[in-house]
Design an enzyme around this catalytic site. Structure first.
Site, PDB file in Angstrom:
ATOM      1  N   GLU A 174       9.976  -6.420  15.634  1.00 28.47           N
ATOM      2  CA  GLU A 174       9.213  -5.652  14.642  1.00 28.47           C
ATOM      3  C   GLU A 174       8.670  -6.565  13.550  1.00 28.47           C
ATOM      4  OE1 GLU A 174      11.094  -2.054  13.390  1.00 28.47           O
ATOM      5  OE2 GLU A 174       9.801  -1.822  11.653  1.00 28.47           O
TER       6      GLU A 174
ATOM      7  N   ARG B 239      18.552   3.827   5.772  1.00 26.81           N
ATOM      8  CA  ARG B 239      18.792   4.738   6.892  1.00 26.81           C
ATOM      9  C   ARG B 239      20.294   4.939   7.120  1.00 26.81           C
ATOM     10  NH1 ARG B 239      15.984   7.443  11.039  1.00 26.81           N
ATOM     11  NH2 ARG B 239      13.993   6.799  10.187  1.00 26.81           N
TER      12      ARG B 239
ATOM     13  N   ALA C 159      11.169   3.324  14.631  1.00 29.88           N
ATOM     14  CA  ALA C 159      11.639   4.570  14.021  1.00 29.88           C
ATOM     15  C   ALA C 159      11.539   5.765  14.966  1.00 29.88           C
ATOM     16  CB  ALA C 159      10.890   4.862  12.712  1.00 29.88           C
TER      17      ALA C 159
ATOM     18  N   GLU D 183      15.678   6.293  19.517  1.00 28.69           N
ATOM     19  CA  GLU D 183      16.882   5.800  18.844  1.00 28.69           C
ATOM     20  C   GLU D 183      18.078   6.757  18.868  1.00 28.69           C
ATOM     21  OE1 GLU D 183      15.401   3.193  15.190  1.00 28.69           O
ATOM     22  OE2 GLU D 183      14.395   5.127  15.325  1.00 28.69           O
TER      23      GLU D 183
END
Ligand SMILES: Cc1cc2nc3c(=O)[nH]c(=O)nc-3n(C[C@H](O)[C@H](O)[C@H](O)COP(=O)(O)OP(=O)(O)OC[C@H]3O[C@@H](n4cnc5c(N)ncnc54)[C@H](O)[C@@H]3O)c2cc1C
Ligand code: FES
Ligand code: FES
Length: 1332
Positions: free
Chosen positions: A805, A883, A1082, A1264
């Protein structure tokens, strides 16, 4: 000067005659660079991943048979290929002609995602089928011991290939799906249409062994020409000899005393590549008759030293099947050990001598040979032939044996056993399949006739000293003793005195390794006791009931074939057949991946004038750079330039959120693996050799490696944030119960199979550089190249999991600088070890909590401090922590909470995004306190969990109501489908009956927030072109990493436009077509890009409307034509931004998430309390994915994420030395799950009737969320450990950190063996490795 020979071999039926065979080249390099057969991949270069698997065929004139076997091309020396036939993935089928059934079934049954592992897996299966056209399921699973896949979770691969096995029909008939009547396989007609696995025989072309290509006749008819002639090959640096007589071999050894013998190259290949060892003269003793013999003698069996481990296994199996059991006890132990020795690809080429003479302290065969007292025959020109017994004097020191340097090993005699002689072998590794031992052992005892009195005993251990050792003192003490209860404590005492490892011993795990020696002996004791009692010998002084309760310590590990079911709603019969939304269509690239045609970065043909870049990186964790001197490196032929910070045209500062990194280090390094410079050279090996020749002088500074060290040194990065809700202090003060504790959750290496790779291509005169990069983030790749470059990254990314990423720019930015400086294309693909050292991992976390609860176990308040190890820069660490904080509730309602995140700055590589992005770490700690509350209240964890599950509209700690809450539904469905209640009772009974095996069952729910927490990232774009021939070209902002995003987007576009998917083509993601893309991360990419695609398609449909109305009987092509003729644009962009998301930390207001993906898993494990080994017996998952866009892809994501998370919570342990050196680099040291680690029974269902109004076609994000469900395995292990502890009278909660490695499991099951080795007090010694 002797003239080199011409190397002759066949590749895919084509004869290759190579006049300049270079002894340093591997077969893989030759295939890829010279023959341009790039289907065979490079994943690790050390035999540990199987991506490079090819099949080799050879003719054996003696038996007049053709032998086929799999092999790692990355280790196979090119020069060893003379006279062999090599088959690569390209040789068996192609999309242009016809797929081989192996390729077709894997592709159609969803067995590939990123596809990088796929050709290797195909070739392992193909090699198996060439030897066994209808293999057993067990043989099939064994064939994959040397292959790894990081994406699929293996289940679809196994299911796809089960269609070739004997098991298949029986399996399908007998398997009872836990869905009972509701099983999709009962819905015969439609299920068969949707899921080809159901109707194997009708769905696939049958496998016809007779259609396989023939073995090249020349190699068979003129075999002597290839096998009985000596050979010589040479390059500037290395000579290669292949003598064919023992005399010639001895002469060569005399002439070249420093020469190295090479057989399988599985030791030497690794030494040359990773330990920088140079062997200028190599001799291959592979074709010398004496060294290849397998001869049965009166006292045992004689193996030539070049006999491979596979050949040895075959010969021993034959003997075990034909000779009396009592004669073959050593052979049985060797066979059992070989079962766990490396993977097939290695065993097929590695030789007995290679294992013995390397003398590794963790060799698996040497303890057995030592205990058995094997005898070697060795020879040299000077000393002639002599015999050397493998006894206590055989190993002379680290990697030194009694075989003299000028001697060659000719053969080994492995003896038969006698009636009153018992023999066994033991091995414990981090992972069962394809892993080197932590400790291993060979044990032999001989009794005086018809008694249990010891006449002779041999106890050999590996992993307990720099050499394989015999516990001589213990052995001597035992002679004359009786085999009874008194023996075990005596041996334990004696082994402790003789072998105990001092704290800080290389390899670490001292207490565990010490304990294992005793565990192994105890198993040996019990097994021999059993045999003695089977022989009806009267044994006194053995406690009553010992054998009945200890039966569980006896059996060797057996794993039956795995089974699985997937359950999802089939598309309704009303749905138009051409409408593919919601259908399980295979990944669109699957066929190209299965045939090796899919193009990855390093498969792109070389550009003219191209340079290869090798990275010069720091070897110190924290140091000032005193000097960097590339002068020696620059002198090497083929080296072009050295690039460093002085070459950066703009700013050398970089970073994702803040600029706290340097493109190239200038004066200081703050982690090992930090990029200091680049060597540019004509080819990879020259560049890499030169990079190692750059001299760097450091002035070392004290490094900070762990969270504790960072806390002590106050080494934190801003911002420190707290999430508050309610009056936590008050509740904690007044609550009836408060539990306080700590948990550590280890990090995780991404281990995408394709490492970071990039090609930078200068374009034109305006300083433009095109980057073709393996990245999840084209926009960041472009932006990070600096203002002087117009970056234009394309995307060719396979496998990222978050690791690509932001960190891909560590590679792409220096390459762009180099390409711009020299106006030449520059390429680099990191080696696996480089990738692991440079690119960062998942953040390790530490949580310290206080939790208030009432008598019913209802949560009242939580106060928690989370610490993450961020490494040396901020990167995405803040968002990862955010998160974790948002997910501290997991699936439970918390009336009051205070969560504070601390970002620890350390001298390790910058940690980064990884599937789940901090969520799994946070939720893991939550589940820990749930188990502790249960233990304190004397309830089951499931009771506490169920009582606290969110109910509709209850608010999270950040104030967002949970809408469409399906947690209870998923929970209850899993309880029912997994038959939880019955199994729990069965497990309690099992645990009561068995002392040394324990089972555990655990449930874990997940509620995962979907959206980027950085609000601005919740946007996406798409571009759709419709051409006048009616074909559609689609591009969008998301990158395809194997997760099936492109397939889903094509499904969305196909429905929106009303055209079949065959007419929709995807153009790879590029900032030239869709700019300012958000990273593919995400889990939100289908949601965001899907909506953008819908909008772009909607605009086109709108424009075509008048033409459709004018010609209602027309077709798509007619309307497109008409629109074109009417000068209507057939190109449209679509843009989408998620409404109403975002959280204001200052005000504590807002909804960070669009919605929640939810699910529940139930897992059962069995542990071996004596060794720490474990097996996942069964997992059931119910997942709410809304209305799935593609259930096959979603199930693939669930299974893949689950297995990846399973690795994180059990096997995968990163180890750093106290100085900040990464010890676990490469698949040899860092173990991701393998084929046989997956649950023996693996059932996945998608929750019915749970459509999601918040995303495209009512679907839900899935990438995820399921990863965390694997925590159910961890907590099942914890339950099993708890049961084991209760045998020692230990009750209540106990600390159990993640990952649950074999070491932690064994040491957690405290008993009479572990108590002898308490862990040394921290700070009293320098440990071998530290917990991050
Ligand atoms: C992925 C992988 C997994 C592995 N797993 C295991 C494992 O589970 N357990 C384990 O024990 N090992 C393991 N190994 C190590 C290795 O495979 C074995 O040691 C193997 O037996 C080496 O054989 P080879 O023929 O490949 O040796 P080579 O690399 O060809 O040679 C090794 C050494 O033996 C010497 N030698 C070879 N023949 C003779 C001879 N006739 N006389 C004198 N010296 C000779 C060579 O000079 C050299 O020093 C693994 C290796 C890899 C790459
Ligand atoms: S590349 Fe050969 S095994 Fe990994
Ligand atoms: S599909 Fe196996 S590694 Fe990606």
């Amino acid at each position: 000067m002797e003239q080199p020979d011409v190397l002759v071999f066949y590749v895919n039926g084509r004869k290759i005659e190579e006049a300049n065979a270079d002894p340093e080249w591997t077969l893989l390099r030759y295939l890829r660079d010279k023959l341009r057969l790039t289907g065979t991949k490079l994943g690790c270069a050390e035999g540990g991943c199987g991506a490079c698997t090819v099949m080799v065929s050879t003719y054996d004139a003696q038996s007049d048979a053709i032998r086929h076997f799999s092999m790692n091309a990355c280790l196979a020396p090119l020069c060893a290929m003379h006279g062999l036939a090599v088959t690569t993935v390209e040789g068996i089928g192609s999309t242009r002609s016809k797929l081989h059934p192996v390729q077709e079934r894997l592709a159609r049954l969803h067995g590939s995602q990123c596809g990088f592992c796929t050709p290797g897996i195909i070739m392992s299966m193909y090699a198996l089928l060439r030897n066994h056209p209808v293999p057993s399921a067990q043989l099939m699973e064994e064939a994959f011991e040397g292959n790894l896949c990081r994406c699929t979770g293996y289940r679809p691969i196994l299911d796809g290939f089960k269609t070739f096995t004997k098991l298949d029909i029986k399996f399908l008939q007998e398997f009872k799906c836990p869905m009972g009547e509701n099983c999709c396989k009962n819905n015969a007609k439609t299920a068969a249409e949707e899921n080809p696995a159901v109707q194997v025989e009708e769905a696939f072309a049958p496998y016809e062994p007779s259609q396989e290509p023939i073995f090249p006749p020349e190699l068979q008819l003129e075999s002597a020409k290839f096998t009985s002639r000596s050979l010589f090959f040479s390059s500037d640096r290395v000579k290669w000899f292949r003598p064919v007589t023992l005399q010639a071999l001895l002469e060569l050894r005399q002439k070249y005393p420093q020469s190295k013998l090479v057989i399988g190259n599985t030791e030497i290949g690794v030494e040359v590549k990773f330990k920088n060892l140079d062997y200028p003269v190599r001799i291959a003793p592979t074709h010398i008759p004496e060294l290849n013999c397998v001869t049965k003698l009166d006292d045992g069996i004689l193996f030539g030293s070049s006999v491979t481990l596979t050949q040895m296994r075959g010969a021993l199996s034959d003997l075990v099947n034909t000779l009396p059991e009592s004669k073959t006890r050593v052979f049985r132990a060797i066979l059992e050990m070989l079962r766990w020795f490396a993977g097939q690809q290695v065993r097929n080429v590695a030789a007995i001598a290679g294992n013995i003479i390397t003398a590794s302290p963790i060799s698996d065969l040497n303890p057995l040979f030592l205990a058995a007292g094997c005898v070697l025959k060795v020879a040299s020109m000077e000393g002639g032939t002599r015999e050397v017994k493998m006894d206590g004097d055989f190993f002379k020191g680290y990697r030194k044996t009694a075989v003299k340097p000028d001697e060659v090993m000719v053969s080994i005699l492995v003896p038969f056993t006698k009636e009153n002689e018992y023999f066994d072998g033991f091995k414990q590794a981090h992972r069962r399949d394809d892993d080197i031992s932590i400790v291993n052992a060979g044990m032999r005892v001989v009794f005086n006739e018809k008694s249990n009195e010891i006449e002779d005993i041999h106890l050999a251990f590996g992993g307990m000293a720099p050499v394989t050792v015999l516990a001589k003192k213990t052995m001597a003490n035992l002679v004359g003793k009786k085999w009874d209860d008194a023996l075990v404590p005596e041996v334990c005492q004696s082994l402790q005195e003789e072998l105990q490892l001092a704290p800080g011993t290389p390899g670490g795990m001292e207490s565990y390794r010490n304990t294992l020696t005793m565990s192994f002996f105890f198993k040996f004791y019990l097994r021999v006791l059993q045999s003695l009692s089977d022989r009806k010998l009267q044994i006194v002084n053995v406690s009553d009931g010992l054998m009945s309760r200890s039966q569980s310590a006896l059996p060797v590990y057996e794993r039956g074939p795995s089974k699985a079911s997937q359950y999802y709603d089939l598309s309704s019969v009303q749905q138009n057949q051409t409408d593919v939304v919601g259908r399980p269509i295979p990944h669109l690239s699957a066929k190209k991946q299965a045939t090796g045609e899919a193009v990855y970065i390093d498969d792109i043909p070389k550009f003219e004038n191209e340079l290869y870049a090798a990275f010069v990186v720091s070897t110190k964790a924290h140091a000032e750079l005193v000097s960097v001197d590339p002068s020696e490196a620059l002198k090497l032929p083929g080296v072009f330039d050295y690039i460093d910070h002085k070459d950066v045209p703009g700013s050398n500062s970089t970073g994702h959120v803040i600029k706290d990194e340097e493109v190239f280090a200038t004066t200081k390094v703050t982690t090992q693996g930090q990029v200091i410079g680049l060597i540019l050279a004509n080819d990879q090996s020259t560049a890499q050799r030169a990079a190692k020749a750059v001299k760097i002088e450091y002035k070392e500074l004290t490094p900070i490696i762990t969270i504790e060290q960072a806390t002590e040194a106050n080494s934190f990065m801003p911002p420190k944030r707290t999430l508050r809700r309610g009056d936590v202090e008050k509740v904690l003060k007044e609550a009836p119960h408060v539990v306080e504790g700590e948990m550590r959750v280890g990090g995780q290496e991404h281990f995408y199979l394709e490492t970071h790779a990039c090609i930078a291509i200068p374009k034109g005169e305006d300083g433009e550089v095109e980057l073709i990069a393996s990245t999840q983030n084209p926009t960041a790749t472009q932006a990070r190249t600096g203002c002087t470059f117009l970056g234009c990254p394309s995307e060719q990314n396979r496998g990222g999991f978050g690791g690509k990423e932001t960190r891909s720019t560590i590679i792409s930015t220096p390459l762009a600088i180099a390409a711009s400086k020299h106006q030449r294309p520059v390429r680099s693909m990191l080696d696996r070890d480089e990738d692991m050292v440079i690119s960062g991992t998942r953040h390790p976390f530490l949580g310290k909590y206080k939790v208030a609860y009432n008598d019913d176990g209802k949560l009242l308040a939580v106060d928690i401090d989370l610490y993450s190890n961020c490494g040396n820069s901020l990167d995405l660490s803040y968002s990862v922590m955010e998160r974790a904080m948002y997910h501290i509730d997991n699936a439970y309602y918390l009336p009051a909470s205070r969560v504070t995140g601390h970002l620890c700055k350390t001298n390790t590589p910058s940690n980064t995004a990884f599937r789940g992005f901090g969520g799994p770490q946070g939720m893991m700690i939550t589940e820990n306190w749930m188990t502790e509350i249960a233990a304190k209240l004397g309830k089951t964890t499931a009771e506490i969990q169920r009582a606290n599950l969110y109910q509709e509209k209850q608010c999270t700690p950040y104030g967002q109501p949970v809408i469409n809450c399906n947690l209870t539904k998923c929970w209850d469905e899993v309880i029912e489908k997994s038959d939880y209640e019955t199994r729990q009772k069965d497990i309690a009974q099992f645990n009561a009956d068995n002392r040394w095996k324990k089972r555990g069952l655990a449930l874990v729910p997940v509620k995962f927030g979907i959206a980027f927490t950085a609000t601005f990232l919740n946007q996406a774009g798409a571009l759709v072109h419709v051409y006048t021939d009616g074909s559609v070209l689609l591009t969008h902002g998301g990158t395809e990493m194997g997760q099936g995003l492109h397939t889903k987007m094509v499904q969305v576009a196909s429905r929106a436009l009303g055209v079949p998917i065959e007419r929709v083509h995807i153009s790879e993601t590029s900032t030239a077509t869709v700019p300012n893309t958000s990273a593919t991360a995400a889990s939100a990419s289908s949601d965001l890009n899907g909506m953008a695609v819908l909008r772009a398609c909607g605009a086109i449909v709108e424009r075509l409307k008048p033409f459709k109305e004018r010609n209602p009987d027309g077709k798509w092509d007619d309307w497109v034509q008409a629109a074109y003729m009417d000068r209507v644009s057939l190109s449209a962009t679509g843009f989408y931004s998620t409404p109403d998301v975002g959280y204001d930390w200052e005000k504590g207001e807002g909804n960070p998430f669009n919605y929640f993906t939810q699910g529940v898993a139930c897992s059962e494990v069995e542990i071996d309390c004596l060794t720490g080994d474990h097996t996942v017996r069964r997992t059931d998952i119910v997942m709410d994915v809304g209305n799935s866009l593609n259930p096959a892809i979603d199930v693939g994501q669930i299974e893949g994420a689950f297995v990846q998370g399973y690795g994180m919570f059990t096997l995968e342990e990163q180890r750093y030395s106290p100085d900040g050196f990464l010890l676990t680099r490469g698949p040899g040291a860092y173990k991701i799950p393998a084929f046989t680690d997956i649950p023996l029974e693996f059932n996945v269902s998608l929750l019915r009737g749970a459509s999601n109004p918040k995303a495209v076609h009512s679907s839900k994000a899935i990438g995820e969320p399921p990863l965390f469900l694997s925590a159910s395995v961890f907590y099942a292990i914890k339950e099993a450990v708890k049961a084991a502890r209760s045998e020692s009278g230990l009750t209540g909660s106990f600390r159990f950190d993640s990952p649950a490695t074999a070491e932690k499991i064994r040491m957690g099951c405290m008993d009479q063996f572990t108590e002898q080795f308490p862990a040394p007090a921290p700070g009293t010694y320098k440990p071998w490795y530290v917990n991050m």
